[in-house]
Design an enzyme around this catalytic site. Structure first.
Site, PDB file in Angstrom:
ATOM      1  CB  SER A 140      -0.954  -0.033   1.201  1.00  0.00           C
ATOM      2  OG  SER A 140      -1.983   0.908   1.063  1.00  0.00           O
ATOM      3  CG  ASP A 166      -6.121  -4.045  -3.556  1.00  0.00           C
ATOM      4  OD1 ASP A 166      -6.925  -3.115  -3.308  1.00  0.00           O
ATOM      5  OD2 ASP A 166      -4.889  -3.950  -3.355  1.00  0.00           O
ATOM      6  CG  HIS A 220      -5.577  -2.420   0.051  1.00  0.00           C
ATOM      7  ND1 HIS A 220      -4.647  -2.401  -0.962  1.00  0.00           N
ATOM      8  CD2 HIS A 220      -5.083  -1.612   1.037  1.00  0.00           C
ATOM      9  CE1 HIS A 220      -3.640  -1.607  -0.614  1.00  0.00           C
ATOM     10  NE2 HIS A 220      -3.879  -1.136   0.590  1.00  0.00           N
TER      11      HIS A 220
END
Length: 401
Positions: free
Chosen positions: A175, A341, A374
């Site tokens: 991320s 995601d 995610h």
């Protein structure tokens, strides 16, 4: 999943002073090692400011070898911190990446010297808006300069030099951490032997910026935010920050995962209450997520770090061509994405892979089949572990480790 009771983002007033004291102590006096840089070693920031003095809080695991060739840098995500394999001093929870890091694990602390720092602008000991401004003796608040991903990486480079580490065997993160990995590879290509950007992208999309703006506006609409001076006022925008976290947390999950865990099940019964209490289990879960987040994170830090992610655009920094960011690099890459995601969908990872191919960089790509959204990069995902282990072990052989 253990469903928490309906707390509706109402912190216990008895516990509130203790919680605030704990947060402030971590911002100013963290329970981890700290590297301090004086006025003679400022951090040159993209905002045109020289930040000095400043400090970086960090944690390590494993031992640096004699050749100083086995260093691994873990870059944390938006609401992460340096406690990747250590008990968190506020929550008491285990390290956030203990699934991946530890003895015998893909990032084997019996083989590698692992470092993770709290990013600049955050609130767990590295200098940020909750830190004291030496010019005024009061918390920086919104007087703290705006931070970029590149600023975070520059600060990390200074920390590693402080620790006697110049070259990284591996730079890895997911991320926002993946953004830092990409920035490391672009800014210091000669210092990164291998890189693993996970569940990330080369820039923040308009949709992601929109979600962040909703969260920021929730914080700033809370009267307790006090124009960012809440630490001086002795208040805290708990409701605003909690709502921001609730909204963001939805983006970290997937619809199939939410349906599997919660569906439309009622909380504590089989019928609606005909009120605005948390009737559904998913409502109760999100409220608990908001409340627990408020206990460990600073609202202004959330504003700063979300803005840093929004500003990130690696192609724009290199003439609009992403491949230019990696031209001539000798770093080997492994890019990992997850099928469910939707915050950083696989097409973002493919764009990175295509740019690396165009730059003639060695790159492997793995799309992991998962319905966990995610946050899959933080969870027990055997396919990710297998890919990570294979890539890291191969890189270690090439490195002579």
């Amino acid at each position: 999943m253990d469903i928490q009771p309906d707390t509706a983002l109402r912190p216990d007033p008895i516990d509130e002073p203790a919680r605030r004291a704990s947060e402030r102590s971590q911002a100013l006096e963290p329970k981890s090692p700290v590297a301090r840089f004086g006025a003679d070693r400022p951090l040159l920031m993209d905002a045109g400011v020289e930040l000095a003095p400043f400090q970086i809080a960090y944690q390590t695991a494993g031992t640096l070898n004699a050749a100083r060739s086995n260093a691994v840098l873990i870059c944390h995500a938006l609401t992460g911190d340096q406690y990747f394999a250590h008990t968190h001093p506020v929550t008491g929870k285990p390290g956030w990446w203990e699934t991946l890091v530890g003895p015998g694990k893909p990032i084997d602390t019996d083989r590698y010297f692992v470092v993770c720092s709290n990013v600049i602008g955050s609130c767990m000991g590295s200098t940020g808006p909750a830190s004291i401004d030496p010019a005024t003796g009061r918390p920086y608040g919104l007087n703290f300069p705006l931070v970029t991903i590149r600023d975070m990486v520059r600060a990390q480079a200074m920390l590693l030099e402080h620790l006697g580490v110049r070259d990284l065997f591996l730079c890895i993160g997911g991320s926002m951490g993946g953004m830092q990995v990409l920035q490391w590879a672009a800014l210091y290509p000669e210092r990164v032997f291998a890189a693993m950007p996970i569940a990330t992208g080369p820039r923040h999309s308009a949709q992601n910026i929109a979600f962040h703006e909703v969260g920021r506006q929730a914080i700033m609409a809370d009267p307790a935010w006090a124009d960012g001076r809440y630490l001086e006022e002795g208040t805290r925008p708990a409701k605003g920050l909690g709502v921001a976290r609730m909204g963001a947390h939805i983006t970290y999950l997937s619809e199939p995962a939410l349906h599997r865990k919660f569906g439309r099940r009622f909380q504590g019964g089989s019928a609606p209450t005909f009120s605005f209490n948390a009737d559904f289990q998913i409502e109760s879960y999100l409220r608990h997520q908001g409340l627990s987040f408020v206990e460990r994170f600073d609202a202004n830090a959330y504003l700063y770090l979300t803005r840093a992610m929004d500003y990130f655009d690696l192609a724009e920094d290199h003439g609009g061509v992403l491949a230019n960011a990696f031209r001539g690099t000798r770093t080997r890459f492994c890019v990992i994405s997850f099928t469910s995601d939707w915050l950083f969908p696989t097409r973002e990872s493919r764009a990175i892979v295509h740019a690396l191919n165009a730059a003639a960089a060695p790159v492997a790509f793995v799309e992991v089949e998962s319905d966990k959204g995610h946050d899959a990069f933080l969870l027990d995902e055997p396919a990710m572990f297998s890919a990570a282990r294979g890539f890291i072990d191969a890189a270690a052989r090439a490195r002579g480790l």
